[in-house]
Design a protein around this motif. Structure first.
Motif, mmCIF file in Angstrom:
data_model
loop_
_atom_site.group_PDB
_atom_site.id
_atom_site.type_symbol
_atom_site.label_atom_id
_atom_site.label_comp_id
_atom_site.label_asym_id
_atom_site.label_seq_id
_atom_site.Cartn_x
_atom_site.Cartn_y
_atom_site.Cartn_z
ATOM 1 N N MET A 44 3.962 -0.296 4.292
ATOM 2 C CA MET A 44 3.325 0.643 3.856
ATOM 3 C C MET A 44 4.413 1.715 3.151
ATOM 4 O O MET A 44 5.239 1.996 4.112
ATOM 5 C CB MET A 44 2.283 1.363 4.634
ATOM 6 N N GLU A 48 -0.744 -7.092 7.968
ATOM 7 C CA GLU A 48 -1.108 -6.868 6.682
ATOM 8 C C GLU A 48 -0.213 -6.193 5.728
ATOM 9 O O GLU A 48 -0.137 -5.825 4.460
ATOM 10 C CB GLU A 48 -2.233 -5.896 6.699
ATOM 11 N N ARG A 86 -1.947 -1.478 10.457
ATOM 12 C CA ARG A 86 -1.837 -2.580 9.349
ATOM 13 C C ARG A 86 -0.634 -3.337 9.514
ATOM 14 O O ARG A 86 -0.780 -4.481 9.296
ATOM 15 C CB ARG A 86 -1.887 -2.004 7.994
ATOM 16 N N GLU A 109 0.770 -1.111 0.054
ATOM 17 C CA GLU A 109 0.051 -0.046 0.088
ATOM 18 C C GLU A 109 0.863 1.276 -0.100
ATOM 19 O O GLU A 109 1.726 1.200 0.590
ATOM 20 C CB GLU A 109 -0.855 -0.118 1.421
#
Length: 347
Positions: free
Chosen positions: A238, A235, A230, A208
């Motif tokens: 970033m 996840e 995140r 992301e």
């Protein structure tokens, strides 16, 4: 571009305003004012010959301190050479930051409980290191993140791509900051890449990416908080591009920004000053005053004065210190030199 506060200090994105108490908001402002004073004094000390290498930070306080404010003490910081403020607020004593500037080894020795490495001078190298630190955290089951910073020029380095790709492949808990201050020394970002944004480079690594108003401390804080949540939830990493500006030269080592930046561009970004913007916001909430600001300025000046005095009093670095710190067991040729320098230093 993600933004919460506009240039007039007005909320333009109510939905994403971070949940910060009045005291936290005031502390964030205090740190920004303190860091602006530190930058001004550091430039003066450099010109007096009392500091060594120094990269000015004025204009980037929201990007630097908004991100650090969203971290936990156990998170690991891997800064670039302009990111000394984050290290200081993470726990590095100010006098050691001054010793780092002078090239003294003690400036690179992190105190107990400060999870960081000294600022990286090699452009982009901290990105690969951050990916490794983050993977180590994941393998140990730690709920923490590795956070690193580079500038827009750093995105042209191979280490940049290797770092975000490796972290993405292993879903390592890393946050990669690109502080886009428009110029890599003198090279404008438009000549650095044909990409429309630097945040979109995250796509190639399958992670992301987000572009944030780097002069808006609330937006930087909120984006970092989101990235951290995140990451610790598995996840993955970033990439955060903060659109910011350095008001001073690239470093104090002879750079002249008037040779590659126009007065109109400087004036345009002067109006976006992160301190002015956040000050207006806090004053409207009756949380900040001129008296508050002057108090912080005087405290900063006094603490800086004491820190440089302590740095001056610290034992000078010796050649034998350099040898001892570099090797656990000295090679035979350096053993001879060690004895030679011991004799010289004893006189």
């Amino acid at each position: 571009m993600f933004q919460i506060l506009n240039e007039d200090g007005k909320i333009v994105n109510e939905e994403d305003v971070p949940d910060l108490s009045d005291e936290q908001l005031k502390e964030l402002m205090r740190r920004m004012v303190y860091t602006r004073v530190l930058d001004q004094r550091s430039i003066a000390l450099n010109r007096q010959g009392r500091l060594g290498f120094y990269a000015p930070t004025a204009g980037q306080e929201a990007s630097q301190l908004g991100s650090q404010f969203a971290l936990e003490q156990e998170d690991f910081l891997l800064p670039g050479y302009r990111d000394v403020p984050q290290l200081i607020w993470q726990g590095l004593p100010l006098y050691q930051a001054f010793l780092f500037s002078r090239g003294h080894f003690h400036g690179n020795q992190m105190p107990e409980g400060v999870h960081a490495v000294s600022p990286q001078i090699i452009i982009g190298a901290q990105y690969v290191q951050a990916a490794g630190v983050a993977l180590g955290m994941k393998k140990r089951g730690k709920k923490n993140v590795a956070v690193t910073y580079t500038g827009d020029g750093g995105t042209s380095q191979g280490d940049f791509y290797e770092g975000i790709n490796f972290a993405g492949a292993y879903k390592a808990p890393a946050i990669f900051f690109v502080q886009n201050n428009r110029f890599a020394i003198s090279v404008p970002v438009e000549k650095q890449t044909n990409a429309k944004t630097l945040a979109q480079k995250a796509v190639a690594a399958g992670i992301e990416g987000i572009q944030v108003d780097g002069m808006d401390v609330l937006a930087v804080y909120a984006a970092t908080k989101h990235a951290r949540e995140r990451a610790v939830n598995g996840e993955g990493p970033m990439l955060i591009e903060t659109m910011t500006y350095r008001y001073g030269p690239h470093t104090m080592a002879g750079d002249d920004p008037t040779r590659y930046r126009t007065e109109d561009l400087d004036n345009e970004w002067e109006k976006k000053d992160p301190l002015v913007r956040f000050r207006k916001y806090l004053e409207a909430k009756n949380l900040w005053s001129e008296e508050d600001e002057n108090k912080v300025i005087e405290e900063a000046k006094e603490e800086i004065k004491q820190a440089i005095k302590r740095a001056d009093q610290h034992p000078k670095q010796k050649v034998t210190d350099l040898m001892a710190n570099m090797y656990e067991e000295l090679p035979y040729n350096l053993q001879e030199q060690m004895e030679e320098y011991k004799e010289k230093e004893s006189k």
